[in-house]
Design an enzyme around this catalytic site. Sequence first.
Site, mmCIF file in Angstrom:
data_model
loop_
_atom_site.group_PDB
_atom_site.id
_atom_site.type_symbol
_atom_site.label_atom_id
_atom_site.label_comp_id
_atom_site.label_asym_id
_atom_site.label_seq_id
_atom_site.Cartn_x
_atom_site.Cartn_y
_atom_site.Cartn_z
ATOM 1 N N GLY A 136 -17.201 0.355 -1.512
ATOM 2 C CA GLY A 136 -18.033 1.556 -1.442
ATOM 3 C C GLY A 136 -19.281 1.492 -2.290
ATOM 4 N N PHE A 137 -19.353 0.554 -3.232
ATOM 5 C CA PHE A 137 -20.519 0.487 -4.115
ATOM 6 C C PHE A 137 -21.782 0.127 -3.334
ATOM 7 C CE2 PHE A 137 -23.318 -1.287 -7.375
ATOM 8 C CZ PHE A 137 -23.174 -0.371 -8.401
ATOM 9 N N GLY B 212 -18.059 -3.764 -0.599
ATOM 10 C CA GLY B 212 -17.979 -3.747 -2.064
ATOM 11 C C GLY B 212 -17.250 -2.531 -2.582
ATOM 12 N N HIS C 71 0.147 -12.083 1.290
ATOM 13 C CA HIS C 71 -0.890 -11.276 0.648
ATOM 14 C C HIS C 71 -1.521 -11.980 -0.554
ATOM 15 C CE1 HIS C 71 -1.855 -6.721 -0.127
ATOM 16 N NE2 HIS C 71 -2.935 -7.467 -0.132
ATOM 17 N N PRO D 172 -15.714 -5.481 2.630
ATOM 18 C CA PRO D 172 -17.061 -5.935 2.985
ATOM 19 C C PRO D 172 -18.152 -4.992 2.495
ATOM 20 C CG PRO D 172 -16.011 -4.948 4.889
ATOM 21 C CD PRO D 172 -14.950 -5.036 3.822
ATOM 22 N N TYR E 174 0.841 -1.198 0.000
ATOM 23 C CA TYR E 174 0.000 0.000 0.000
ATOM 24 C C TYR E 174 0.877 1.248 0.000
ATOM 25 C CZ TYR E 174 -3.539 -3.379 1.612
ATOM 26 O OH TYR E 174 -4.380 -4.465 1.750
#
Length: 338
Positions: free
Chosen positions: A213-214, A211, A129, A209, A61
């Site tokens: 933000g969708f 999505g 990862h 969890p 990240y």
Amino acid sequence: MTTRIDTVRLGGQDGPEIGVQGFGAMGISEFYGDTDEAAARDTLDAALEAGVTLIDTADAYGRGANEEFLAPFVAAHRDEITLATKFAIERTDDPTYRGIRNDRAYVRQAVEGSLRRLGVETIDLYYMHRRDPSVPLAESVGAMAELVQEGKVKHLGLSEVTGAELREAYAVHPIAALQSEWSLFSRDVERSAVGAAAELGVTFVPYSPLGRGFLTGSFADASKDLSDSDFRRAQPRFSGENAERNAALLAPVHKIAAAHGATAAQVALAWVQQRAQVHGLTVVPIPGTRKRSRLLENAAATRITLTDAELADLEPIAAQVAGDRYPDMSFTAVAREA
């Protein structure tokens, strides 16, 4: 005063006690457009106040920037948090390059970098990862186990592995946590990974969890609503006809949210949290946010219980989702599913 969330044990009775919801720090440094550093630090403080103690990052990240950003917070609250980071996604000066390395030499190189950037002597939970199938799990997990023996790592985790791979890894060294995408829109993990985790007593840590933000309604079409630097523009399910079709699937989510006086985000989080009862395992989702208000909203979702009828209304959604999670699914567990 902020109401603190309940706690569970990570990976069984020998693991640390953590909040039943964690915090995914990825978006603070990269992938979701510009960020406000002061707001992000305030959000971390809010997490601790709410009892959200599992803090999740990775060396990939921001090419280490996320770990460096977290270092002052970690130093100030080392005994109050459970710190998780990851290795295996190799990045270079080429911003488009993503390699995957699981070999023993890279494991040791990666952990030293993370320890240095985070400013700690020990990482509480260290994940692989992504899986490189060309490297035997015995080599990768064996190298990680050596880090436990040396005191550099306390507990081991895996991400995006199948049920068979989890069992194989566990035979080398106990695995405390399995992290993979799991949401109302993404239920690939229920094919084999969830069952294996339940069988072995491994804590399941769902990433994305919401999505990405969708599911919250924060955007309707990534290609139109999000900045050029936002990686969700490249994810097939979030743009064009796919996004339009998928938005229509959210009608029952909004209906249930209204019945509870809650938000769509809280319903989505309550759903994934209740997978613990459905599948008989510990579930600790790690939603990410850069706002204190959203952090507190997410934490409040742990106090929502969906009825059997509501769960039934939500059940068909994932099977109807249009578009894959990533433009290239080759590095996900589902690509290796038997």
